[in-house]
Design a protein around this motif. Structure first.
Motif, PDB file in Angstrom:
ATOM      1  N   UNK A   6       0.835  -1.216   0.000  1.00 44.18           N
ATOM      2  CA  UNK A   6       0.000   0.000   0.000  1.00 44.18           C
ATOM      3  C   UNK A   6       0.862   1.255   0.000  1.00 44.18           C
ATOM      4  N   UNK A   7       1.929   1.243   0.769  1.00 43.12           N
ATOM      5  CA  UNK A   7       2.783   2.414   0.892  1.00 43.12           C
ATOM      6  C   UNK A   7       3.699   2.619  -0.308  1.00 43.12           C
ATOM      7  N   UNK A   8       4.281   1.537  -0.799  1.00 46.39           N
ATOM      8  CA  UNK A   8       5.318   1.643  -1.820  1.00 46.39           C
ATOM      9  C   UNK A   8       4.755   1.755  -3.230  1.00 46.39           C
ATOM     10  N   UNK A   9       3.649   1.064  -3.504  1.00 46.64           N
ATOM     11  CA  UNK A   9       3.141   1.025  -4.882  1.00 46.64           C
ATOM     12  C   UNK A   9       2.719   2.392  -5.387  1.00 46.64           C
ATOM     13  N   UNK A  10       2.262   3.251  -4.491  1.00 47.56           N
ATOM     14  CA  UNK A  10       1.838   4.592  -4.911  1.00 47.56           C
ATOM     15  C   UNK A  10       2.618   5.695  -4.202  1.00 47.56           C
ATOM     16  N   UNK A  11       3.801   5.352  -3.716  1.00 45.66           N
ATOM     17  CA  UNK A  11       4.734   6.334  -3.132  1.00 45.66           C
ATOM     18  C   UNK A  11       4.064   7.211  -2.075  1.00 45.66           C
ATOM     19  N   UNK A  12       3.471   6.569  -1.080  1.00 40.81           N
ATOM     20  CA  UNK A  12       2.771   7.305  -0.029  1.00 40.81           C
ATOM     21  C   UNK A  12       3.746   7.871   1.007  1.00 40.81           C
ATOM     22  N   UNK A  13       3.287   8.913   1.705  1.00 36.37           N
ATOM     23  CA  UNK A  13       4.082   9.504   2.778  1.00 36.37           C
ATOM     24  C   UNK A  13       4.286   8.491   3.905  1.00 36.37           C
ATOM     25  N   UNK A  14       5.496   8.484   4.451  1.00 35.70           N
ATOM     26  CA  UNK A  14       5.796   7.662   5.629  1.00 35.70           C
ATOM     27  C   UNK A  14       6.450   8.550   6.682  1.00 35.70           C
ATOM     28  N   UNK A  15       5.964   8.426   7.907  1.00 36.56           N
ATOM     29  CA  UNK A  15       6.637   9.066   9.043  1.00 36.56           C
ATOM     30  C   UNK A  15       7.248   7.974   9.911  1.00 36.56           C
ATOM     31  N   UNK A  60       9.682   5.440  -2.761  1.00 40.52           N
ATOM     32  CA  UNK A  60       9.977   6.659  -3.512  1.00 40.52           C
ATOM     33  C   UNK A  60       9.129   7.845  -3.071  1.00 40.52           C
ATOM     34  N   UNK A  61       8.342   7.663  -2.010  1.00 37.40           N
ATOM     35  CA  UNK A  61       7.519   8.753  -1.500  1.00 37.40           C
ATOM     36  C   UNK A  61       8.275   9.650  -0.541  1.00 37.40           C
ATOM     37  N   UNK A  62       7.553  10.560   0.062  1.00 34.52           N
ATOM     38  CA  UNK A  62       8.151  11.497   1.006  1.00 34.52           C
ATOM     39  C   UNK A  62       8.303  10.839   2.386  1.00 34.52           C
ATOM     40  N   UNK A  63       9.380  11.220   3.074  1.00 39.66           N
ATOM     41  CA  UNK A  63       9.689  10.626   4.378  1.00 39.66           C
ATOM     42  C   UNK A  63       9.874  11.734   5.402  1.00 39.66           C
ATOM     43  N   UNK A  64       9.360  11.490   6.601  1.00 35.57           N
ATOM     44  CA  UNK A  64       9.604  12.353   7.744  1.00 35.57           C
ATOM     45  C   UNK A  64       9.887  11.493   8.953  1.00 35.57           C
ATOM     46  N   UNK A  65      10.263  12.125  10.051  1.00 40.11           N
ATOM     47  CA  UNK A  65      10.394  11.393  11.310  1.00 40.11           C
ATOM     48  C   UNK A  65       9.666  12.175  12.403  1.00 40.11           C
ATOM     49  N   UNK A  66       9.307  11.481  13.455  1.00 38.01           N
ATOM     50  CA  UNK A  66       8.840  12.157  14.656  1.00 38.01           C
ATOM     51  C   UNK A  66      10.047  12.342  15.559  1.00 38.01           C
ATOM     52  N   UNK A  67      10.298  13.579  15.945  1.00 38.89           N
ATOM     53  CA  UNK A  67      11.419  13.855  16.819  1.00 38.89           C
ATOM     54  C   UNK A  67      11.120  13.488  18.255  1.00 38.89           C
ATOM     55  N   UNK A  68      12.139  13.487  19.123  1.00 39.42           N
ATOM     56  CA  UNK A  68      11.957  13.176  20.536  1.00 39.42           C
ATOM     57  C   UNK A  68      11.216  14.311  21.234  1.00 39.42           C
ATOM     58  N   UNK A  69      10.534  13.980  22.341  1.00 40.96           N
ATOM     59  CA  UNK A  69       9.765  15.020  23.033  1.00 40.96           C
ATOM     60  C   UNK A  69       9.659  14.808  24.542  1.00 40.96           C
ATOM     61  N   UNK A  70       9.709  13.589  25.041  1.00 41.22           N
ATOM     62  CA  UNK A  70       9.493  13.359  26.467  1.00 41.22           C
ATOM     63  C   UNK A  70      10.611  13.983  27.297  1.00 41.22           C
ATOM     64  N   UNK A  71      10.237  14.953  28.149  1.00 40.26           N
ATOM     65  CA  UNK A  71      11.217  15.650  28.975  1.00 40.26           C
ATOM     66  C   UNK A  71      12.037  16.678  28.221  1.00 40.26           C
ATOM     67  N   UNK A  72      11.675  16.951  26.967  1.00 41.83           N
ATOM     68  CA  UNK A  72      12.475  17.833  26.119  1.00 41.83           C
ATOM     69  C   UNK A  72      11.667  19.058  25.683  1.00 41.83           C
ATOM     70  N   UNK A  73      11.066  19.735  26.627  1.00 45.91           N
ATOM     71  CA  UNK A  73      10.259  20.911  26.319  1.00 45.91           C
ATOM     72  C   UNK A  73      11.110  21.978  25.642  1.00 45.91           C
ATOM     73  N   UNK A  74      10.638  22.495  24.521  1.00 45.99           N
ATOM     74  CA  UNK A  74      11.440  23.473  23.776  1.00 45.99           C
ATOM     75  C   UNK A  74      11.389  24.866  24.404  1.00 45.99           C
ATOM     76  N   UNK A  75      10.627  25.030  25.500  1.00 44.22           N
ATOM     77  CA  UNK A  75      10.669  26.297  26.238  1.00 44.22           C
ATOM     78  C   UNK A  75      11.175  26.072  27.662  1.00 44.22           C
ATOM     79  N   UNK A  76      12.036  25.085  27.826  1.00 47.62           N
ATOM     80  CA  UNK A  76      12.561  24.750  29.150  1.00 47.62           C
ATOM     81  C   UNK A  76      13.218  25.978  29.799  1.00 47.62           C
TER      82      UNK A  76
END
Length: 271
Positions: free
Chosen positions: A21-30, A59-75
């Motif tokens: 499903x993901x590869x045949x039509x180059x779907x987004x993957x996170x 061949x689709x677009x790729x992203x990642x989910x970054x870390x977040x637990x205990x890593x508040x960006x306004x610490x």
């Protein structure tokens, strides 16, 4: 209304179950393998190899989910801020090495902020300064490597507050993400606007969307159709968005990805 192509959020070991499903039509993957301390330290190289192998042929677009637990960006702790920045930079390196052009980070705004923004002089400005101190080097690194940080609503009540934070960087390397379930929860719990309005406020700054359904009580990560979200309204707004955001199902039970996809397809919203 134009039907949109959607993909999914998965760990490397889960991709094979949905490969056709993901590869045949180059779907987004996170990719969601790089959120923990171990993933970005002792297991780093092994996870890079596993993800590259799992994505081979995609061949689709790729992203990642970054870390977040205990890593508040306004610490508020000046000693901790550089550690958070370093952890986010390591995740950005992981994204670059697997060919991902996008990394999801969590918003630091909440109902508490909205209700107290005028209680202390300079409250909003001081918070924004902390965000820039922590996130500034990451935005710079993302720009240099051709990547984009996307800031996901978590407890956000007013979408324009998060948008203004993104605007304050004046960089194409940072944009907006919307989690449909989080937006619906904010609507029920805190009087936030409907999910559709989160999308319309983001406009062409919208680069990424987590698609999940909820019952208005808790963060369920259900397949679309299992909760109460008004999907036709949401996709009507997405269809008007010219920025072509990554659209990915983020479900707790990955076996429900086909059901969520087919529900949206039956409504004529996705391809």
């Amino acid at each position: 209304m134009t039907a949109l192509k959607i993909g999914a959020c998965l760990k490397a070991a889960e991709i094979a179950d949905h490969r056709d499903w993901l590869f045949d039509t180059a779907r987004d993957i996170e990719i969601q393998d790089f959120m923990s301390y171990a993933a970005l330290t002792t297991e780093f190289e092994a996870r890079i190899s596993a993800v590259k192998s799992a994505l081979d042929g995609h061949t689709g677009r790729i992203g990642i989910h970054g870390p977040f637990e205990g890593l508040d960006i306004d610490n508020k702790d000046a000693e901790l801020q550089p550690l958070i920045t370093a952890r986010l930079l390591k995740a950005l390196e992981a994204a670059d090495r697997i060919g991902a052009r996008q990394m999801v980070l969590h918003s630091p705004y909440s109902l508490w902020f909205q209700n107290n923004v005028f209680s202390w002089k300079g409250y909003a400005e001081t918070k924004l300064d902390r965000i820039h101190d922590t996130l500034g080097p990451v935005v710079k690194a993302a720009k240099e490597s051709g990547q984009t940080l996307v800031i996901e609503n978590i407890q956000d009540v007013r979408p324009e507050t998060r948008r203004a934070m993104v605007d304050s960087f004046g960089s194409h390397a940072i944009a907006l993400s919307i989690d449909t379930g989080h937006a619906q929860l904010a609507r029920r719990m805190s009087g936030a606007p409907p999910v559709e309005d989160f999308v319309r406020d983001a406009g062409d700054q919208l680069a990424h969307v987590h698609l999940q359904d909820v019952d208005g009580h808790a963060d369920r990560y259900w397949a679309p159709g299992e909760g109460e979200i008004e999907w036709t309204a949401v996709f009507r707004a997405l269809a008007d968005c010219e920025s072509a955001p990554h659209l990915v199902l983020e479900l707790r039970n990955k076996n429900h990805i086909p059901a969520g996809y087919h529900h949206l397809r039956a409504l004529g919203l996705v391809t």
